[in-house]
Design an enzyme around this catalytic site. Sequence first.
Site, short mmCIF file in Angstrom:
data_model
loop_
_atom_site.label_atom_id
_atom_site.label_comp_id
_atom_site.label_asym_id
_atom_site.label_seq_id
_atom_site.Cartn_x
_atom_site.Cartn_y
_atom_site.Cartn_z
N TYR A 253 0.86 -1.19 0.00
CA TYR A 253 0.00 0.00 0.00
C TYR A 253 0.89 1.23 0.00
O TYR A 253 1.82 1.35 0.81
CB TYR A 253 -0.91 0.03 1.23
CG TYR A 253 -1.69 1.32 1.34
CD1 TYR A 253 -2.85 1.52 0.60
CD2 TYR A 253 -1.25 2.35 2.17
CE1 TYR A 253 -3.55 2.71 0.69
CE2 TYR A 253 -1.95 3.54 2.26
CZ TYR A 253 -3.09 3.71 1.52
OH TYR A 253 -3.78 4.90 1.60
N CYS A 254 0.63 2.17 -0.91
CA CYS A 254 1.44 3.37 -1.02
C CYS A 254 0.62 4.59 -0.63
O CYS A 254 -0.35 4.92 -1.32
CB CYS A 254 1.98 3.54 -2.45
SG CYS A 254 2.93 5.08 -2.66
N PRO A 255 0.98 5.29 0.44
CA PRO A 255 0.20 6.47 0.87
C PRO A 255 0.32 7.64 -0.10
O PRO A 255 -0.53 8.53 -0.09
CB PRO A 255 0.80 6.81 2.23
CG PRO A 255 2.18 6.25 2.20
CD PRO A 255 2.09 5.00 1.37
N TYR B 32 -2.27 6.92 -2.46
CA TYR B 32 -3.50 6.65 -1.69
C TYR B 32 -4.23 5.43 -2.27
O TYR B 32 -5.43 5.43 -2.44
CB TYR B 32 -4.40 7.88 -1.70
CG TYR B 32 -5.42 7.91 -0.58
CD1 TYR B 32 -5.01 7.93 0.75
CD2 TYR B 32 -6.78 7.91 -0.83
CE1 TYR B 32 -5.93 7.97 1.78
CE2 TYR B 32 -7.71 7.95 0.20
CZ TYR B 32 -7.27 7.97 1.50
OH TYR B 32 -8.19 8.00 2.53
N ASN B 33 -3.44 4.40 -2.58
CA ASN B 33 -4.02 3.22 -3.21
C ASN B 33 -3.06 2.05 -3.02
O ASN B 33 -1.87 2.23 -2.73
CB ASN B 33 -4.25 3.47 -4.70
CG ASN B 33 -5.21 2.49 -5.33
OD1 ASN B 33 -5.81 1.65 -4.66
ND2 ASN B 33 -5.37 2.56 -6.64
#
Length: 273
Positions: free
Chosen positions: A141-143, A146-147
């Site tokens: 998950y990559c902030p 945001y996905n």
Amino acid sequence: MRSKNLHANFKWSSWLFGRPGKSKVPVIFFYGNLLLWGYPTYFFKILPVLYNAFWEWHIIFALSNVLMWIFFLKASLMDPGFLPQDTEEYHYAVRQAINFNDWKNGKNPLGRLCHTCHLVKPLRSKHCCMTNRCVSYFDHYCPYIYNDVGQRNRAYFLGFLLTMCINCLFGIYLCWNWFQVEGQSLLIGLGCLFLIIIGFVSAVMTGMCLYMAAMNITTNERVNAKRYFYLMDKTGKFYNPFDRGLRLNLLEFVHLIPPLSFDKIRRRQISEI
């Protein structure tokens, strides 16, 4: 009345900054730095000074930025590979678990079941606690987008990292030439330092993503290899059954060829181990 105001403020801040545990601050930071600081500085400070002498660089820089935004929006907004929820296969597996004869041998027929999404997790998938969905070929998950990064958007994510790294290099070069013409500037100096930091981080992440693509393995699998039976040989050592060689791995990564089926993977394991 006060409680209503507090509730309204909480809903507003949650919509803007995200719920607890899934903050929008990193992606807002990305938007803010580019739209409120980076691009205004470029258009009003650097471009007027350097355009005549470096017009070719500015055109390439503009095209690279367009590509970066395309990759970013695709990686951020598209379905990363969410798996269907509440499947009949899940309910059938739960009903049949009571008849499973190997419980006493320590084998768990429910190990591949996701009781949140109500599905039987395919090979290489994982439930993400941030998005609360199971994702095919889950990477991480990559902030900043945001996905999740998964099967469908991982090539776009790599493109985003690569073009961001290239843009940082272009930006550093333009800042350096601006210094040669105009002299010192705190604003341009801070911008150049910021580009150096972001460029270094994005270069490291690009290298890691390229390595994972070349090896045909996800970040989640590499970090948690001991949790997955299909990534171990008979002696318990790491073994990657998905590695088809550099060319085929990269073609699979960008969806130009289909991945190996589970049956083919099992045959490769039997023949090679």
